[in-house]
Design a protein around this motif. Structure first.
Motif, PDB file in Angstrom:
ATOM      1  N   ALA A 140      11.534  -1.922  14.747  1.00  0.00           N
ATOM      2  CA  ALA A 140      12.396  -2.869  14.916  1.00  0.00           C
ATOM      3  C   ALA A 140      13.604  -2.964  14.767  1.00  0.00           C
ATOM      4  O   ALA A 140      14.512  -3.490  15.298  1.00  0.00           O
ATOM      5  CB  ALA A 140      11.375  -4.100  13.990  1.00  0.00           C
ATOM      6  N   GLU A 141      13.986  -1.786  13.155  1.00  0.00           N
ATOM      7  CA  GLU A 141      15.295  -1.486  13.224  1.00  0.00           C
ATOM      8  C   GLU A 141      15.793  -0.430  14.006  1.00  0.00           C
ATOM      9  O   GLU A 141      17.238  -0.369  14.002  1.00  0.00           O
ATOM     10  CB  GLU A 141      14.915  -1.257  11.609  1.00  0.00           C
ATOM     11  CG  GLU A 141      14.974   0.246  11.207  1.00  0.00           C
ATOM     12  CD  GLU A 141      13.353   0.081  10.922  1.00  0.00           C
ATOM     13  OE1 GLU A 141      12.728  -0.637  11.535  1.00  0.00           O
ATOM     14  OE2 GLU A 141      13.262   1.630  10.445  1.00  0.00           O
ATOM     15  N   ARG A 142      15.108   0.176  14.730  1.00  0.00           N
ATOM     16  CA  ARG A 142      15.684   1.206  15.846  1.00  0.00           C
ATOM     17  C   ARG A 142      15.628   0.010  17.270  1.00  0.00           C
ATOM     18  O   ARG A 142      16.274   1.450  18.418  1.00  0.00           O
ATOM     19  CB  ARG A 142      14.860   2.537  16.137  1.00  0.00           C
ATOM     20  CG  ARG A 142      14.320   2.587  14.559  1.00  0.00           C
ATOM     21  CD  ARG A 142      15.805   3.992  14.338  1.00  0.00           C
ATOM     22  NE  ARG A 142      15.386   4.661  12.588  1.00  0.00           N
ATOM     23  CZ  ARG A 142      14.720   5.311  12.575  1.00  0.00           C
ATOM     24  NH1 ARG A 142      14.302   6.263  13.967  1.00  0.00           N
ATOM     25  NH2 ARG A 142      14.143   6.003  10.938  1.00  0.00           N
ATOM     26  N   ILE A 143      15.898  -1.270  17.170  1.00  0.00           N
ATOM     27  CA  ILE A 143      15.575  -1.154  18.521  1.00  0.00           C
ATOM     28  C   ILE A 143      17.026  -1.783  19.338  1.00  0.00           C
ATOM     29  O   ILE A 143      17.011  -1.488  20.986  1.00  0.00           O
ATOM     30  CB  ILE A 143      15.158  -2.896  18.587  1.00  0.00           C
ATOM     31  CG1 ILE A 143      14.737  -3.246  19.827  1.00  0.00           C
ATOM     32  CG2 ILE A 143      15.946  -3.980  17.910  1.00  0.00           C
ATOM     33  CD1 ILE A 143      13.547  -2.867  20.804  1.00  0.00           C
ATOM     34  N   GLY A 144      17.905  -1.627  18.811  1.00  0.00           N
ATOM     35  CA  GLY A 144      19.747  -1.408  19.699  1.00  0.00           C
ATOM     36  C   GLY A 144      19.378  -0.108  19.691  1.00  0.00           C
ATOM     37  O   GLY A 144      20.408  -0.435  21.491  1.00  0.00           O
ATOM     38  N   LEU A 145      19.022   0.827  19.522  1.00  0.00           N
ATOM     39  CA  LEU A 145      19.093   2.018  20.962  1.00  0.00           C
ATOM     40  C   LEU A 145      18.516   1.575  22.162  1.00  0.00           C
ATOM     41  O   LEU A 145      19.208   1.557  23.227  1.00  0.00           O
ATOM     42  CB  LEU A 145      18.478   3.201  20.266  1.00  0.00           C
ATOM     43  CG  LEU A 145      17.606   4.805  20.586  1.00  0.00           C
ATOM     44  CD1 LEU A 145      19.367   5.093  21.595  1.00  0.00           C
ATOM     45  CD2 LEU A 145      16.981   5.228  20.301  1.00  0.00           C
ATOM     46  N   ALA A 146      17.204   0.846  22.070  1.00  0.00           N
ATOM     47  CA  ALA A 146      17.114   0.457  23.984  1.00  0.00           C
ATOM     48  C   ALA A 146      17.881  -0.427  24.275  1.00  0.00           C
ATOM     49  O   ALA A 146      18.347  -0.355  25.441  1.00  0.00           O
ATOM     50  CB  ALA A 146      15.557  -0.101  23.478  1.00  0.00           C
ATOM     51  N   ILE A 147      18.510  -0.976  24.040  1.00  0.00           N
ATOM     52  CA  ILE A 147      19.456  -2.103  24.374  1.00  0.00           C
ATOM     53  C   ILE A 147      20.730  -1.126  25.033  1.00  0.00           C
ATOM     54  O   ILE A 147      21.390  -1.576  25.948  1.00  0.00           O
ATOM     55  CB  ILE A 147      19.940  -3.171  23.392  1.00  0.00           C
ATOM     56  CG1 ILE A 147      18.493  -4.091  22.674  1.00  0.00           C
ATOM     57  CG2 ILE A 147      21.285  -4.103  24.004  1.00  0.00           C
ATOM     58  CD1 ILE A 147      18.791  -4.900  21.562  1.00  0.00           C
ATOM     59  N   GLU A 148      21.900  -0.664  24.095  1.00  0.00           N
ATOM     60  CA  GLU A 148      21.800   0.517  24.300  1.00  0.00           C
ATOM     61  C   GLU A 148      22.240   0.994  25.639  1.00  0.00           C
ATOM     62  O   GLU A 148      22.945   1.056  26.686  1.00  0.00           O
ATOM     63  CB  GLU A 148      22.719   1.007  23.422  1.00  0.00           C
ATOM     64  CG  GLU A 148      23.652   0.396  21.922  1.00  0.00           C
ATOM     65  CD  GLU A 148      23.901  -0.348  22.371  1.00  0.00           C
ATOM     66  OE1 GLU A 148      24.783  -1.508  21.976  1.00  0.00           O
ATOM     67  OE2 GLU A 148      25.394  -0.185  23.030  1.00  0.00           O
ATOM     68  N   ALA A 149      20.670   1.862  25.305  1.00  0.00           N
ATOM     69  CA  ALA A 149      20.603   2.804  26.670  1.00  0.00           C
ATOM     70  C   ALA A 149      19.651   1.864  27.863  1.00  0.00           C
ATOM     71  O   ALA A 149      20.578   2.191  29.220  1.00  0.00           O
ATOM     72  CB  ALA A 149      19.436   3.624  26.204  1.00  0.00           C
ATOM     73  N   GLU A 150      19.815   0.992  27.892  1.00  0.00           N
ATOM     74  CA  GLU A 150      19.456  -0.135  29.013  1.00  0.00           C
ATOM     75  C   GLU A 150      20.427  -0.212  30.015  1.00  0.00           C
ATOM     76  O   GLU A 150      21.004  -0.718  31.219  1.00  0.00           O
ATOM     77  CB  GLU A 150      18.208  -1.372  29.142  1.00  0.00           C
ATOM     78  CG  GLU A 150      17.195  -0.399  28.948  1.00  0.00           C
ATOM     79  CD  GLU A 150      16.333   0.400  29.765  1.00  0.00           C
ATOM     80  OE1 GLU A 150      17.031   0.454  30.789  1.00  0.00           O
ATOM     81  OE2 GLU A 150      15.100   1.439  29.599  1.00  0.00           O
ATOM     82  N   ALA A 151      21.520  -0.717  29.203  1.00  0.00           N
ATOM     83  CA  ALA A 151      22.990  -1.178  29.369  1.00  0.00           C
ATOM     84  C   ALA A 151      23.809   0.249  29.942  1.00  0.00           C
ATOM     85  O   ALA A 151      24.176  -0.320  30.618  1.00  0.00           O
ATOM     86  CB  ALA A 151      23.664  -2.148  28.712  1.00  0.00           C
ATOM     87  N   ASP A 152      23.318   0.474  29.529  1.00  0.00           N
ATOM     88  CA  ASP A 152      24.466   1.888  30.089  1.00  0.00           C
ATOM     89  C   ASP A 152      23.453   2.509  31.234  1.00  0.00           C
ATOM     90  O   ASP A 152      24.133   2.901  32.428  1.00  0.00           O
ATOM     91  CB  ASP A 152      24.526   3.021  28.864  1.00  0.00           C
ATOM     92  CG  ASP A 152      24.247   4.364  29.715  1.00  0.00           C
ATOM     93  OD1 ASP A 152      23.918   5.657  28.799  1.00  0.00           O
ATOM     94  OD2 ASP A 152      25.699   4.545  29.821  1.00  0.00           O
TER      95      ASP A 152
END
Lengths: 448, 421
Positions: free
Chosen positions: A92-104
């Protein structure tokens, strides 16, 4: 429980907390799939999906896959007739990576020419893996014969000649047209705070400019009034039969009655989105075909879709059983429902099985994220929340009514896969061939 | 940080061993009104008579076709009317058992399971049906290039040893089997000793153990002991192609014998395999064979580690025109792993993935029950998950090089392709 936000640029955000395990899933749905494709460019949506794994300036090819794995996550992309999905499930604490990557990659995917060309053979290899199966080839033929005009007729992976002929520009045009925030739904389920998650998604996707979503031409398949037949032959010794009928999409009032019919015929399958599981030996089709030793396997399939799709029967005949005999039993089974209906107990079992299967899949944040995104793109949130009640409201009379409405001989598309050697056997086509080997003339429809 | 305390461990998992040799593990998970059971019995294809390969698999298929208290029709109605599932799956040296049901139905499913294991009826009618279905499924299997490449690989790599058997057998080995063979195999081989039942779900652990105890606690059959010859090693490398007509794609399996689960090299091999064919998009193999050369949709590697032996293999599906190049690339990457130390970054990445992904494996009841059963089957201990990170992080680049050199030797390799007639 689910919070829903729509950004000024049109992105829909759905967020649900789940603190059962320290994991989170982030999934983005694009409202584009093979139904958005035209002849000559079939497979372009799936190819674009592949290209979104080929890098951006920020995440060069391979960098994102490695970043997610390094973070202890799993990832994948999927293309269907109705949508394209990308997801990551992570601690859960790593989910930010997914958000950044999908927006990118929504905005900045590179579409490099060399990567495009390299991916051509990868996708053709993916297709060729399926082509090794005559059951797959038969299904492709039945689908194409059942649909005369609607894009559901072509395979999601595309026709092979289109894959050979696709140009980079075709992909870039498709990407720019359909990959916009206003054509997307971002979903997050997991062990986080809902408000913080929504803010993080809004922060990453908010700056992305909206686009103009292309309007689709009128995609209405003409009503089928002809019996259509296809025959595939090869060296695989196991015959297969598929019989398909047009059936409404997931938002139609008859959807749940057809789900109940599918369950009565061959066991529940969790609405087609929560997986089937377990045996179906008490179901009507199994009793009629497998318990009688006419078939080794027999099942029906009906899945929720945006546009009307197919309700299909799939049968593997037992050795030396004629295809005609299988068809007779399928029709006898259908007529049984049409003329004498189904019982309250059968409907109750269908409902219970479907609810149980849904419960079994509800401990995975990835599956929960999928339901939310599926509902937003194919049905509605209200549908997702009320489906147990909608299904529970189905009566035996409803099931009988849809059996009468959607199933008749002139509405069928039926395909046989036959081993080549059977061409001389009585279980093959001989009844329909005249002395010159020409197809007998008393059946209208498509032959191939 | 991941909440390690919330993972299954000695504090929250009940473990009890009965006098008859059954071990039960149970852990509560109230997130859904569901119970999952994952079970293992030490009986499988290695126990088949040499001229009846496929017998144990037929037996496992027949367990759900009628027992003393649940005749076929009643059994199906009982399970299907509540939307539950009961699964028996035969493997090489074990039988897998699965229950998935709503919590209120778990007592019923345990009762059905116990009756199926202890008192299956094996009627002649059901035997005939299962046999017919099996013959058709074998026919289908023999048209599946991936399945054929795999089963011929196992046959080759184990050089005729029972561990290399095709679990479902072949038409020639199945046809002579009789209903009496099935009953005799069950009477001879099925029993409680070494059986494991792991439960995760909406049930108090003691309740789960009590339910299982009531149904299986007094099971006292004593199977004949299993004797297996020592596992031979390949005298020379094997390379073979199985032609199958009308196939567009060729499937390739290549690999070596490798460590069993309890071997000290297991963790080094795990890390090495992650680098070779897992990390990111299928590791180095995916990068070279798929991403750079576009030769395949899938090209990856995997490690299996059983109680007696293990396998380390690479697989790919390719167009026949690309086969030679793909095979050469895979062998080149394997040789590179066995000759050059991996970089510190690659090592750290693989370790980070293996330790980081653990919460995902433990998210669901299926994942938890499966993990508990594995911990018991391989004697890893209930504190395994707490020790796991240390075990993975203790692997060095030298360890990776050492195990790659030791196991990934061309002279010990079997390479099998199927397709392209």
């Amino acid at each position: 429980m689910t919070s829903r936000t729509v950004l000024p640029n049109g992105l829909t955000i759905l967020v649900r907390e789940n603190h059962s395990a320290p994991v989170a899933a982030f999934m983005i749905f694009y409202r584009v799939g093979s139904r958005n494709e035209v002849p000559g460019l079939t497979g372009v949506s799936h190819w674009v999906e592949h290209m979104l794994f080929k890098g951006t300036p920020r995440f060069p090819r391979g960098a994102l896959d490695k970043a997610i794995s390094r973070a202890g996550g799993i990832f994948n992309g999927m293309t269907s007739q109705d949508w394209t999905i990308y997801y990551e499930t992570l601690p859960a604490e790593r989910i930010g990576l997914a958000i950044e990557a999908e927006a990118d990659r929504l905005a900045n995917s590179l579409f490099d020419a060399a990567e495009f060309e390299s991916e051509r053979t990868v996708i053709i290899a993916e297709r060729e893996g399926s082509e090794n199966s005559f059951a797959y080839l038969l299904n492709e033929e039945v689908q194409a014969a059942a649909f005369q005009s609607h894009p559901y007729r072509h395979p999601v992976i595309g026709w092979k000649n289109d894959l050979y002929g696709m140009a980079l520009d075709d992909l870039v045009r498709h990407y720019r047209a359909w990959y916009t925030p206003n054509n997307a739904v971002a979903v997050a389920v997991g062990d986080f705070d809902s408000a913080e998650m929504t803010e993080a998604i809004a922060g990453a996707f908010g700056p992305l400019p909206p686009g103009v979503t292309p309007s689709l031409p009128h995609l209405i398949e003409p009503e089928q009034h002809a019996e259509r037949r296809v025959y595939v032959r090869g060296s695989d010794p196991t015959p297969y039969l598929e019989m398909a009928f047009h059936a409404p999409g997931a938002r139609h009032p008859d959807f749940f009655a057809l789900i109940a019919l599918d369950a009565v015929l061959s066991g529940a399958k969790g609405l087609g989105i929560a997986g089937g599981g377990g045996t179906n030996r008490t179901s009507r089709l199994h009793m009629a075909l497998v318990e009688t030793k006419l078939a080794v396997d027999a099942a029906t399939s009906y899945r929720p879709s945006l546009d009307p799709e197919l309700f299909a029967f799939y049968v593997t005949p037992a050795p030396d059983v004629a295809m005609e005999a299988i068809e007779q039993v399928i029709w006898a089974t259908l007529r049984g429902v049409q003329e004498r209906g189904v019982t309250e107990a059968e409907v109750a079992k269908a409902i219970k099985q479907t609810r149980a299967q849904f419960a079994y899949s509800s401990d995975s944040v990835t599956t929960q994220a999928y339901w939310l995104g599926f509902a937003e793109t194919v049905t509605s949130q209200e549908w997702m929340e009320t489906w147990p009640d909608l299904l529970a409201a189905i009566s035996p009379a409803d099931v009988q009514r849809v059996a009468c409405t959607y199933f008749s001989p002139d509405k069928q598309t039926t395909g046989w896969y036959l081993p080549k050697e059977d061409m001389d056997d009585e279980s093959g086509l001989d009844d329909s061939l005249d002395e010159d080997g020409d197809i007998a003339d008393d059946r209208a429809g498509v032959m191939s | 940080m991941s909440r390690v305390a919330s993972w299954p461990g000695p504090e929250d998992t009940l473990r009890t061993q009965w006098r008859n040799g059954i071990t039960v593990l149970a852990r509560e998970n109230r997130s859904a009104p569901v119970v999952v059971l994952d079970g293992v019995l030490p009986v499988g294809a290695v126990d088949d008579p040499a001229d009846r390969v496929g017998l144990s698999s037929l037996v496992s298929s027949m367990l759900s076709r009628g027992s003393q208290h649940y005749a076929y029709d009643a059994l199906n109605e009982a399970i299907e009317s509540v939307g539950a599932s009961l699964y028996f799956g035969g493997d090489v040296n074990s039988l897998s058992i699965g229950i998935t049901c709503l919590s209120e139905d778990f007592p019923l499913l345990v009762s059905i399971l116990a009756d199926a294991l202890r008192h299956p009826t094996f009627t002649q009618d059901q035997f005939g049906r299962v046999l017919q279905r099996r013959l058709v499924h074998l026919q289908e299997r023999d048209q599946d290039t991936a399945a054929v490449a795999s089963l011929r690989f196992y046959e080759a790599i184990y050089a005729g040893h029972p561990l290399g058997r095709a679990v479902s057998g072949f038409r020639e080995s199945i046809m002579p089997i009789t209903r009496d063979d099935v009953a005799a195999f069950h009477a001879d081989r099925y029993g409680p000793a070494g059986a494991i039942f792991a439960v995760s779900g909406d049930i108090a652990p003691q309740t789960a153990a009590d339910l299982l105890g009531a149904q299986l606690g007094d099971w006292s059959a004593s199977p004949s002991p299993r004797t297996l010859p020592p596992v031979p090693h390949l005298a020379r490398p094997v390379s073979l192609h199985v032609p199958i007509a009308d196939k567009v794609q060729t499937d390739l399996v290549l690999g070596v014998q490798c460590v069993p689960r309890a071997h000290p090299d297991f963790y080094a091999v795990r890390v090495a395999n992650t680098i070779l064919g897992v990390f990111g998009m299928m590791g180095r193999l995916g990068e070279i064979v798929r991403e750079q050369q576009g030769l395949a949709y899938y090209a990856s590697s995997s490690q299996e580690a059983g109680s007696i032996s293990g396998i380390w293999q690479a697989t790919a599906g390719v167009n026949p025109a690309s086969l030679a190049q793909a095979r050469a690339s895979i062998l080149e990457e394997i040789a590179r792993l066995a000759s050059e130390p991996v970089s510190a970054e690659e090592l750290a990445d693989a370790q980070s993935y293996l330790t980081g992904v653990l919460p995902l494996a433990l998210e669901t009841n299926d994942g938890i029950a499966s993990m508990l059963a594995d911990c018991e089957w391989y004697g890893l201990g209930l504190d395994y998950l707490q020790r796991y990170r240390g075990l993975i992080e203790s692997v060095t680049a030298e360890d990776v090089l050492r195990v790659a050199k030791r196991y990934l030797r061309p002279e010990a390799m079997a390479i099998v392709t199927a397709g392209d007639a």
